[in-house]
Design a protein around this motif. Structure first.
Motif, PDB file in Angstrom:
ATOM      1  N   VAL A 294       0.837  -1.200   0.000  1.00 49.75           N
ATOM      2  CA  VAL A 294       0.000   0.000   0.000  1.00 49.75           C
ATOM      3  C   VAL A 294       0.874   1.253   0.000  1.00 49.75           C
ATOM      4  CG1 VAL A 294      -0.231   0.134   2.519  1.00 49.75           C
ATOM      5  CG2 VAL A 294      -2.017   1.086   1.059  1.00 49.75           C
ATOM      6  N   GLY A 295       2.037   1.184   0.639  1.00 52.19           N
ATOM      7  CA  GLY A 295       2.948   2.328   0.646  1.00 52.19           C
ATOM      8  C   GLY A 295       3.424   2.685  -0.747  1.00 52.19           C
ATOM      9  N   ASN A 296       3.747   1.672  -1.553  1.00 51.25           N
ATOM     10  CA  ASN A 296       4.203   1.927  -2.916  1.00 51.25           C
ATOM     11  C   ASN A 296       3.084   2.473  -3.795  1.00 51.25           C
ATOM     12  OD1 ASN A 296       6.863   1.151  -2.483  1.00 51.25           O
ATOM     13  ND2 ASN A 296       6.449  -1.003  -2.937  1.00 51.25           N
ATOM     14  N   GLN A 297       1.847   2.024  -3.554  1.00 49.94           N
ATOM     15  CA  GLN A 297       0.710   2.586  -4.293  1.00 49.94           C
ATOM     16  C   GLN A 297       0.626   4.095  -4.051  1.00 49.94           C
ATOM     17  OE1 GLN A 297      -2.891   0.525  -3.215  1.00 49.94           O
ATOM     18  NE2 GLN A 297      -1.996  -1.481  -3.559  1.00 49.94           N
TER      19      GLN A 297
ATOM     20  N   LEU B  11       4.729  21.485   2.699  1.00 52.70           N
ATOM     21  CA  LEU B  11       4.410  20.580   3.798  1.00 52.70           C
ATOM     22  C   LEU B  11       4.940  19.196   3.484  1.00 52.70           C
ATOM     23  CD1 LEU B  11       0.694  21.696   4.281  1.00 52.70           C
ATOM     24  CD2 LEU B  11       2.655  22.417   5.633  1.00 52.70           C
ATOM     25  N   SER B  12       5.043  18.335   4.492  1.00 47.38           N
ATOM     26  CA  SER B  12       5.516  16.974   4.242  1.00 47.38           C
ATOM     27  C   SER B  12       4.401  16.077   3.733  1.00 47.38           C
ATOM     28  CB  SER B  12       6.102  16.375   5.527  1.00 47.38           C
ATOM     29  OG  SER B  12       5.140  16.365   6.550  1.00 47.38           O
ATOM     30  N   GLY B  13       3.154  16.519   3.853  1.00 49.23           N
ATOM     31  CA  GLY B  13       2.036  15.740   3.329  1.00 49.23           C
ATOM     32  C   GLY B  13       1.636  14.572   4.194  1.00 49.23           C
ATOM     33  N   GLY B  14       2.028  14.584   5.467  1.00 55.89           N
ATOM     34  CA  GLY B  14       1.754  13.453   6.337  1.00 55.89           C
ATOM     35  C   GLY B  14       0.293  13.295   6.710  1.00 55.89           C
ATOM     36  N   GLY B  15      -0.478  14.384   6.731  1.00 58.75           N
ATOM     37  CA  GLY B  15      -1.879  14.309   7.123  1.00 58.75           C
ATOM     38  C   GLY B  15      -2.690  13.345   6.277  1.00 58.75           C
ATOM     39  N   PRO B  16      -2.734  13.529   4.934  1.00 60.20           N
ATOM     40  CA  PRO B  16      -3.501  12.598   4.097  1.00 60.20           C
ATOM     41  C   PRO B  16      -2.966  11.174   4.126  1.00 60.20           C
ATOM     42  CG  PRO B  16      -3.003  14.609   2.899  1.00 60.20           C
ATOM     43  CD  PRO B  16      -2.200  14.647   4.161  1.00 60.20           C
TER      44      PRO B  16
ATOM     45  N   ALA C 190       5.905   7.060   7.181  1.00 57.59           N
ATOM     46  CA  ALA C 190       7.274   7.576   7.149  1.00 57.59           C
ATOM     47  C   ALA C 190       7.974   7.170   5.853  1.00 57.59           C
ATOM     48  CB  ALA C 190       8.053   7.052   8.354  1.00 57.59           C
ATOM     49  N   TYR C 191       7.749   5.944   5.410  1.00 59.30           N
ATOM     50  CA  TYR C 191       8.347   5.440   4.159  1.00 59.30           C
ATOM     51  C   TYR C 191       7.881   6.271   2.965  1.00 59.30           C
ATOM     52  CZ  TYR C 191       8.589   2.393   0.038  1.00 59.30           C
ATOM     53  OH  TYR C 191       8.785   1.893  -1.218  1.00 59.30           O
ATOM     54  N   VAL C 192       6.574   6.525   2.874  1.00 57.27           N
ATOM     55  CA  VAL C 192       6.033   7.304   1.753  1.00 57.27           C
ATOM     56  C   VAL C 192       6.555   8.733   1.786  1.00 57.27           C
ATOM     57  CG1 VAL C 192       3.924   8.205   0.696  1.00 57.27           C
ATOM     58  CG2 VAL C 192       3.957   5.876   1.616  1.00 57.27           C
TER      59      VAL C 192
END
Length: 247
Positions: free
Chosen positions: A72-75, A150-155, A175-177
């Motif tokens: 799912v992370g790679n998606q 932003l780092s985009g971590g919220g979504p 964290a990986y994404v």
């Protein structure tokens, strides 16, 4: 004395965001603009510079504990990186108010969905197959990185929780994404030479130390209690983040 405060602040933020799956750039961005009075362009570049190394360290620590869900992370990552590039290219032409309201509404809906999933008695949906929702969360995250610094971590963390991951794997996968999206965003923002190195380096060192400690601390946390208490906290935090953007 200022550099000591920056180190401690970076450590606390790095520890928190890697433990909960965020990137920290939004927090750094707020600190840099409100406390250190940096211009928005400088604050955006400095926040990504501060967040990226800690994300790299945190993601590696999560990898060693086997918590990253690569499928799912790679998606998400495959969708997020092109969106980051597009966001960086079109950012000068997007009305700030329009973008702010759009992201705030989406984040608020995600936060509500996390709370519903947490307190619903229905079983969570599986995450083991390609999902258009994961792509959508990745695109939104990439746009947040490219446009706003932003780092985009919220979504990403919200999307992973909505898709059914428990808190610790969700934090690890996020964290990986975010390593990929933050790197791309950082390269674009660095090209404008806006980083405040004096503030950024001290914050970054503290954040790296915090990120190094976070995965090791999570190994000693009960996953069920983590889900029980931290997941609703993340849901409320995402909603507060959305409201702060428009109030």
């Amino acid at each position: 004395m200022t550099w000591i405060i920056l180190l401690i602040t970076g450590f606390l933020v790095g520890l928190l965001v890697i433990s909960t799956g965020g990137g920290g750039a939004a927090i750094y961005l707020g600190l840099l603009t409100t406390v250190f009075h940096l211009a928005p362009a400088s604050a955006a570049a400095t926040s990504l510079f501060t967040a990226f190394p800690s994300l790299l360290v945190g993601a590696y620590g999560h990898y060693r504990t086997g918590q990253i869900q690569f499928k799912v992370g790679n998606q998400m990552l495959i969708a997020a990186i092109p969106a980051t590039i597009v966001g960086a290219l079109i950012s000068p032409y997007i009305p700030t108010k329009t973008y702010t309201w759009l992201v705030a509404i989406i984040l608020c809906l995600l936060g509500i969905q996390i709370l519903i999933n947490r307190f619903s008695r229905q079983a969570r949906k599986p995450v083991g197959h390609p999902n258009s929702q994961a792509v959508g969360y990745g695109i939104l995250s990439g746009l947040m990185v490219g446009v706003a610094g932003l780092s985009g971590g919220g979504p990403i963390i919200a999307g992973l929780l909505v898709l059914g991951l428990d808190m610790i794997p969700a934090a690890a996968t996020s964290a990986y994404v975010l390593v990929g999206t933050s790197l791309v965003g950082l390269l674009f923002h660095m090209s404008a030479n806006n980083i405040n190195w004096g503030i950024g380096v001290s914050l970054m060192i503290g954040a790296v130390i915090g990120a190094f400690c976070a995965p090791r601390l999570l190994m000693h946390v009960d996953p069920q209690k983590m889900n029980q208490y931290v997941k609703p906290f993340i849901g409320v935090l995402v909603i507060i983040m959305a409201l702060k953007m428009v109030i």
